[in-house]
Design a protein around this motif. Sequence first.
Motif, PDB file in Angstrom:
ATOM      1  N   GLY A 116      47.893 121.656  66.766  1.00  0.00           N
ATOM      2  CA  GLY A 116      46.895 122.685  67.033  1.00  0.00           C
ATOM      3  C   GLY A 116      47.068 123.263  68.437  1.00  0.00           C
ATOM      4  N   ALA A 117      46.333 124.349  68.675  1.00  0.00           N
ATOM      5  CA  ALA A 117      46.361 124.960  69.998  1.00  0.00           C
ATOM      6  C   ALA A 117      45.762 124.007  71.032  1.00  0.00           C
ATOM      7  N   TYR A 118      44.884 123.156  70.573  1.00  0.00           N
ATOM      8  CA  TYR A 118      44.246 122.181  71.452  1.00  0.00           C
ATOM      9  C   TYR A 118      45.289 121.347  72.207  1.00  0.00           C
ATOM     10  N   LEU A 121      47.224 123.347  74.730  1.00  0.00           N
ATOM     11  CA  LEU A 121      46.467 123.513  75.981  1.00  0.00           C
ATOM     12  C   LEU A 121      46.547 122.239  76.818  1.00  0.00           C
ATOM     13  N   PHE A 142      36.194 129.111  76.175  1.00  0.00           N
ATOM     14  CA  PHE A 142      36.257 128.021  75.200  1.00  0.00           C
ATOM     15  C   PHE A 142      36.169 126.715  75.980  1.00  0.00           C
ATOM     16  N   TYR A 145      38.803 124.080  78.255  1.00  0.00           N
ATOM     17  CA  TYR A 145      39.604 124.352  79.462  1.00  0.00           C
ATOM     18  C   TYR A 145      39.086 123.521  80.642  1.00  0.00           C
ATOM     19  N   ASN A 195      41.811 134.299  77.604  1.00  0.00           N
ATOM     20  CA  ASN A 195      41.654 134.057  76.167  1.00  0.00           C
ATOM     21  C   ASN A 195      41.340 135.407  75.516  1.00  0.00           C
ATOM     22  N   ASN A 199      36.968 133.867  72.677  1.00  0.00           N
ATOM     23  CA  ASN A 199      35.921 133.030  72.115  1.00  0.00           C
ATOM     24  C   ASN A 199      35.044 132.611  73.300  1.00  0.00           C
ATOM     25  N   ASP A 227      45.587 132.015  76.039  1.00  0.00           N
ATOM     26  CA  ASP A 227      45.172 131.451  74.751  1.00  0.00           C
ATOM     27  C   ASP A 227      44.933 132.624  73.801  1.00  0.00           C
ATOM     28  N   VAL A 229      44.809 132.397  70.261  1.00  0.00           N
ATOM     29  CA  VAL A 229      44.698 131.851  68.902  1.00  0.00           C
ATOM     30  C   VAL A 229      44.110 132.849  67.898  1.00  0.00           C
ATOM     31  N   TYR A 230      43.328 133.828  68.414  1.00  0.00           N
ATOM     32  CA  TYR A 230      42.708 134.802  67.485  1.00  0.00           C
ATOM     33  C   TYR A 230      43.459 136.128  67.462  1.00  0.00           C
ATOM     34  N   SER A 258      47.871 129.377  67.222  1.00  0.00           N
ATOM     35  CA  SER A 258      47.396 128.399  66.245  1.00  0.00           C
ATOM     36  C   SER A 258      47.629 128.907  64.825  1.00  0.00           C
ATOM     37  N   LYS A 261      44.205 129.032  62.897  1.00  0.00           N
ATOM     38  CA  LYS A 261      43.417 130.260  63.050  1.00  0.00           C
ATOM     39  C   LYS A 261      44.103 131.416  62.311  1.00  0.00           C
ATOM     40  N   LYS A 269      46.011 122.280  61.809  1.00  0.00           N
ATOM     41  CA  LYS A 269      46.339 121.738  63.131  1.00  0.00           C
ATOM     42  C   LYS A 269      47.834 121.836  63.451  1.00  0.00           C
TER      43      LYS A 269
HETATM   44  N1  PMP Z   1      41.469 128.039  71.671  1.00  0.00           N
HETATM   45  C1  PMP Z   1      40.353 128.664  71.236  1.00  0.00           C
HETATM   46  C2  PMP Z   1      39.862 129.857  71.967  1.00  0.00           C
HETATM   47  C3  PMP Z   1      39.671 128.176  70.104  1.00  0.00           C
HETATM   48  O1  PMP Z   1      38.559 128.804  69.685  1.00  0.00           O
HETATM   49  C4  PMP Z   1      40.171 127.024  69.445  1.00  0.00           C
HETATM   50  C5  PMP Z   1      39.470 126.427  68.232  1.00  0.00           C
HETATM   51  N2  PMP Z   1      38.161 126.739  68.060  1.00  0.00           N
HETATM   52  C6  PMP Z   1      41.342 126.438  69.927  1.00  0.00           C
HETATM   53  C7  PMP Z   1      41.958 126.954  71.037  1.00  0.00           C
HETATM   54  C8  PMP Z   1      41.929 125.214  69.239  1.00  0.00           C
HETATM   55  O2  PMP Z   1      42.668 125.626  68.103  1.00  0.00           O
HETATM   56  P1  PMP Z   1      43.310 124.564  67.086  1.00  0.00           P
HETATM   57  O3  PMP Z   1      42.334 124.356  65.986  1.00  0.00           O
HETATM   58  O4  PMP Z   1      44.592 125.212  66.603  1.00  0.00           O
HETATM   59  O5  PMP Z   1      43.584 123.310  67.844  1.00  0.00           O
END
Ligand code: PMP
Length: 317
Positions: A116-118, A121, A142, A145, A195, A199, A227, A229-230, A258, A261, A269
Amino acid sequence: MYRNVNALIVCQISDIIMSRQMHARRLEGIDKNIWVEFTQLAADYQAVNLGQGFPDFAPPKFLQEAFCKAVSGGGLMHQYTRAFGHPSLVTILAQLFGRLVGHEIQPLEDVLVTIGAYQALFCTFQALVDEGDEVIIIEPFFDCYQPMVKMAGGKQVYMPLRPRGGSNLSSGDWVLCAEELASKFTAKTKAIVINTPNNPTGKVYKTEELQVIADLCIKHDVVCISDEVYEWLTYDGAKHVKIASLAGMWERTVTIGSAGKTFSATGLKVGWAIGPSRLIKHLKTVHQNSIYHCPTAAQVRTTLPFLECLFSVVLSR
Ligand code: PMP
């Protein structure tokens, strides 16, 4: 009080052991997590959980079919794979994002596939932020961070988006004041996190806004953690622009994405970090010493859908 001397001794030893501080100091102040708390509260009170967003519809059929193909794709789909991303996935990501950024991306050097992007990061902050470094975070942001910067030993410096004024404000009316942003850069600034689309506001940064950030990053030799992801979720004609595509920015930007997303399947993930190898190689060090590699079938599963994305991007240009 104690039944025998042995019990007294055991009790005293365990008192000594248990009084020792168990946690690493870098965890202090980051033990609370809003999503963990929200989800628990929603479950406890059987409330609708509007905190953690995911679609209540099925992901696209092609993604589900790709998953079936991947898991029935033979023994190797169930075994370890390349640490930094399955070759098929990093290749397609490099081709797709190379087109979008306008820069040739080396799949084995410039791309890191993550959980995942998590995790992308997390690897980025751990790899690039050192004790005492300042990291500019644009508010609202978000949540992760902040603890991630803290855990890396960095110091968060907040920069608010401010409303332009007037009524009926939309997300695009929340803007950065260029002078205020410039005042946040110091000799200690290591990185800025942006971002877009944002978000929680939904703001999609315009090229001119990204250019202000880019100019400051270049002036102060700062890394941009973007970031995105969207990136595929834009509406009403808003156009997503990658800051890495602006002149001089590929060299100093880590772009995070991601698949969850992208394809409305948050449980997938599969994420990534893309950037110049001189930065990504440090993320790889964190990755290889933490999770080593991401689940094989999940990566293969996302390759085909990205191939379709690549086709539509190529066809639309
Ligand atoms: N960055 C942002 C701005 C997000 O909103 C989210 C998930 N809500 C993530 C990263 C994490 O994405 P992932 O589910 O791919 O880990």
